[in-house]
Design a protein around this motif. Structure first.
Motif, mmCIF file in Angstrom:
data_model
loop_
_atom_site.group_PDB
_atom_site.id
_atom_site.type_symbol
_atom_site.label_atom_id
_atom_site.label_comp_id
_atom_site.label_asym_id
_atom_site.label_seq_id
_atom_site.Cartn_x
_atom_site.Cartn_y
_atom_site.Cartn_z
ATOM 1 N N VAL A 173 0.958 4.488 -2.691
ATOM 2 C CA VAL A 173 0.764 5.979 -2.102
ATOM 3 C C VAL A 173 1.867 6.758 -2.691
ATOM 4 O O VAL A 173 1.561 7.827 -3.312
ATOM 5 C CB VAL A 173 0.634 5.877 -0.773
ATOM 6 C CG1 VAL A 173 0.818 7.341 -0.219
ATOM 7 C CG2 VAL A 173 -0.640 5.399 -0.272
ATOM 8 N N LEU A 211 -3.723 7.226 7.308
ATOM 9 C CA LEU A 211 -4.269 6.104 6.580
ATOM 10 C C LEU A 211 -2.879 4.881 6.587
ATOM 11 O O LEU A 211 -3.105 3.712 7.128
ATOM 12 C CB LEU A 211 -4.962 6.180 5.388
ATOM 13 C CG LEU A 211 -5.488 4.972 4.807
ATOM 14 C CD1 LEU A 211 -6.592 4.041 5.715
ATOM 15 C CD2 LEU A 211 -6.267 5.163 3.666
ATOM 16 N N THR A 222 -2.690 12.483 4.774
ATOM 17 C CA THR A 222 -3.691 11.847 5.137
ATOM 18 C C THR A 222 -3.387 10.098 4.342
ATOM 19 O O THR A 222 -3.551 9.381 5.208
ATOM 20 C CB THR A 222 -4.652 12.176 4.012
ATOM 21 O OG1 THR A 222 -5.005 13.594 4.384
ATOM 22 C CG2 THR A 222 -5.982 11.114 4.126
ATOM 23 N N LEU A 223 -2.777 10.023 3.341
ATOM 24 C CA LEU A 223 -2.580 8.673 2.766
ATOM 25 C C LEU A 223 -1.172 7.978 3.527
ATOM 26 O O LEU A 223 -1.302 6.670 3.434
ATOM 27 C CB LEU A 223 -2.399 8.546 1.292
ATOM 28 C CG LEU A 223 -3.527 9.286 0.521
ATOM 29 C CD1 LEU A 223 -3.292 9.553 -0.838
ATOM 30 C CD2 LEU A 223 -4.827 8.462 0.678
ATOM 31 N N TYR A 245 0.781 -1.163 0.147
ATOM 32 C CA TYR A 245 0.022 -0.203 0.101
ATOM 33 C C TYR A 245 1.071 1.386 -0.107
ATOM 34 O O TYR A 245 0.577 2.346 -0.790
ATOM 35 C CB TYR A 245 -0.965 0.039 1.305
ATOM 36 C CG TYR A 245 -1.401 1.316 1.562
ATOM 37 C CD1 TYR A 245 -2.503 1.870 0.669
ATOM 38 C CD2 TYR A 245 -0.979 2.105 2.430
ATOM 39 C CE1 TYR A 245 -2.947 3.071 1.064
ATOM 40 C CE2 TYR A 245 -1.347 3.388 2.692
ATOM 41 C CZ TYR A 245 -2.680 3.826 1.889
ATOM 42 O OH TYR A 245 -3.071 5.064 2.220
ATOM 43 N N LEU A 303 -11.423 0.536 5.604
ATOM 44 C CA LEU A 303 -11.583 2.127 5.510
ATOM 45 C C LEU A 303 -12.608 2.453 6.640
ATOM 46 O O LEU A 303 -12.519 3.557 6.869
ATOM 47 C CB LEU A 303 -11.786 2.352 4.096
ATOM 48 C CG LEU A 303 -10.676 2.148 3.150
ATOM 49 C CD1 LEU A 303 -10.977 2.270 1.672
ATOM 50 C CD2 LEU A 303 -9.537 2.666 3.371
ATOM 51 N N TRP A 341 -11.080 2.727 9.846
ATOM 52 C CA TRP A 341 -10.484 4.079 9.757
ATOM 53 C C TRP A 341 -11.207 5.332 9.891
ATOM 54 O O TRP A 341 -10.722 6.117 10.735
ATOM 55 C CB TRP A 341 -9.571 4.246 8.559
ATOM 56 C CG TRP A 341 -8.752 5.265 8.249
ATOM 57 C CD1 TRP A 341 -7.975 5.945 8.972
ATOM 58 C CD2 TRP A 341 -8.895 6.137 7.097
ATOM 59 N NE1 TRP A 341 -7.219 7.177 8.572
ATOM 60 C CE2 TRP A 341 -8.004 7.133 7.306
ATOM 61 C CE3 TRP A 341 -9.756 6.112 6.063
ATOM 62 C CZ2 TRP A 341 -7.860 8.425 6.554
ATOM 63 C CZ3 TRP A 341 -9.663 7.645 5.229
ATOM 64 C CH2 TRP A 341 -8.684 8.491 5.470
ATOM 65 N N ALA A 357 -12.586 1.817 -1.484
ATOM 66 C CA ALA A 357 -13.258 3.235 -1.114
ATOM 67 C C ALA A 357 -14.260 3.637 -1.790
ATOM 68 O O ALA A 357 -14.957 4.701 -1.553
ATOM 69 C CB ALA A 357 -12.066 4.256 -0.988
ATOM 70 N N GLN A 390 -11.626 11.408 3.464
ATOM 71 C CA GLN A 390 -12.139 10.458 2.583
ATOM 72 C C GLN A 390 -12.108 10.730 1.008
ATOM 73 O O GLN A 390 -11.761 9.825 0.361
ATOM 74 C CB GLN A 390 -13.715 10.257 2.921
ATOM 75 C CG GLN A 390 -13.719 9.648 4.479
ATOM 76 C CD GLN A 390 -15.088 9.554 4.906
ATOM 77 O OE1 GLN A 390 -15.423 9.975 6.084
ATOM 78 N NE2 GLN A 390 -16.192 9.193 3.954
ATOM 79 N N ALA A 410 -8.700 9.796 -0.116
ATOM 80 C CA ALA A 410 -8.572 8.188 -0.196
ATOM 81 C C ALA A 410 -9.285 7.582 -1.227
ATOM 82 O O ALA A 410 -8.986 6.949 -1.960
ATOM 83 C CB ALA A 410 -9.202 7.686 1.176
#
Length: 284
Positions: free
Chosen positions: A7, A35, A30-31, A3, A52, A55, A94, A73, A76
């Motif tokens: 990203v 996350l 954020t990512l 992941y 998610l 999260w 997502a 969100q 994401a």
């Protein structure tokens, strides 16, 4: 693919597409920082909708406001949609994320009486800032980026990347154009020198002194929108002027048009109505 590696590839792709540094940093926070720490050393393909959802529930537990959760969100969803487009995923986990419900907020705008009360407490530089923001409806970020070469016969060339504009011309009156061109600034320096906090304080302090709390730089943009609609300007015209992507956003101001504008506008200074004849019902 992990992941976190996906990203980083996504963020680098956004850098290459010339996204604003602030936007890139927000994606990273954020990512990867948020996350990414939640998911750990997970393979991209192992991320499930339930992960998610958990999260998002954690964001709620950390007391994030609905507006902040919506931003998280959205980032994401953008990342996972990108991963699908590039063949790293078949389906976005997502896709079914539901944006948090937002409370209907009334934009903070000023009546002409409040505006004049604040002006009476401000020094000349502060009055100039407020008049320019109110006459044009531009965002504070666009205002701070203004340079002498941006003032043209067609209008002011705004750098509004990332906010619905893309180097758009904002029409201005000849009176405001001439005033901007006469400002004593260096050839390539900003039209309005000073840091963001300094400029904000030149508007905030007189607002508090006038007994009108809660005024921000964006309040003058809200004020522009409401006054233009009260003066009878079409919603589509105001939408285009503000650079809104959706008319729904502009319609928020249409609920704030009660009152006797013919009477209220009499309090406005002559300079402001010369800079923005739309406040008098004239074509912008």
């Amino acid at each position: 693919m992990k992941y976190i590696d996906a990203v980083r590839a996504f963020v680098n792709a956004k850098k290459a597409s010339e996204r604003r540094p602030k936007t890139i940093y927000g994606l990273y926070l954020t990512l990867e920082q948020d996350l990414g720490k939640y998911l750990g050393d997970r393979d991209l393909g192992d991320v499930k909708p339930a992960d998610l959802d958990a999260w998002v529930a954690e964001l709620v537990g950390r007391k994030y406001k609905p507006s902040s959760r919506r931003v998280f969100q959205t980032r994401a969803k953008e990342f996972f949609a990108w991963a699908v487009k590039h063949g790293d995923l078949v389906v976005s986990p997502a896709a079914a994320l539901e944006a948090p419900k937002m409370d209907a907020r009334v934009p903070k705008f000023l009546t002409p009486a409040q505006y004049m009360a604040i002006q009476a407490k401000a020094e000349q530089g502060g009055r100039d800032l407020m008049d320019v923001l109110t006459a044009t409806g531009m965002r504070i970020g666009e205002f701070l980026l203004l340079r002498p070469e941006a003032v043209t016969d067609q209008g002011v060339l705004l750098d509004g990347r990332g906010k619905g504009r893309d180097y758009n011309y904002l029409p201005i009156s000849p009176a405001l154009r001439d005033w901007l061109r006469a400002l004593p600034v260096s050839e390539h320096g900003p039209l309005f020198p000073g840091s963001l906090p300094t400029i904000i304080n030149r508007m905030r302090h007189p607002s508090l002194a006038a007994g009108v709390p809660g005024v921000t730089a964006h309040s003058f943009r809200h004020t522009f929108a409401v006054w233009m609609l009260r003066a009878g300007q079409p919603l589509a015209v105001v939408k285009a002027w503000l650079g809104h992507k959706s008319q729904v956003t502009t319609e928020i101001y249409a609920r704030l048009t009660n009152g006797n504008w013919e009477e209220e506008r009499q309090a406005l200074p002559a300079r402001l109505t010369e800079w923005q004849p739309g406040f008098l019902g004239k074509g912008p």
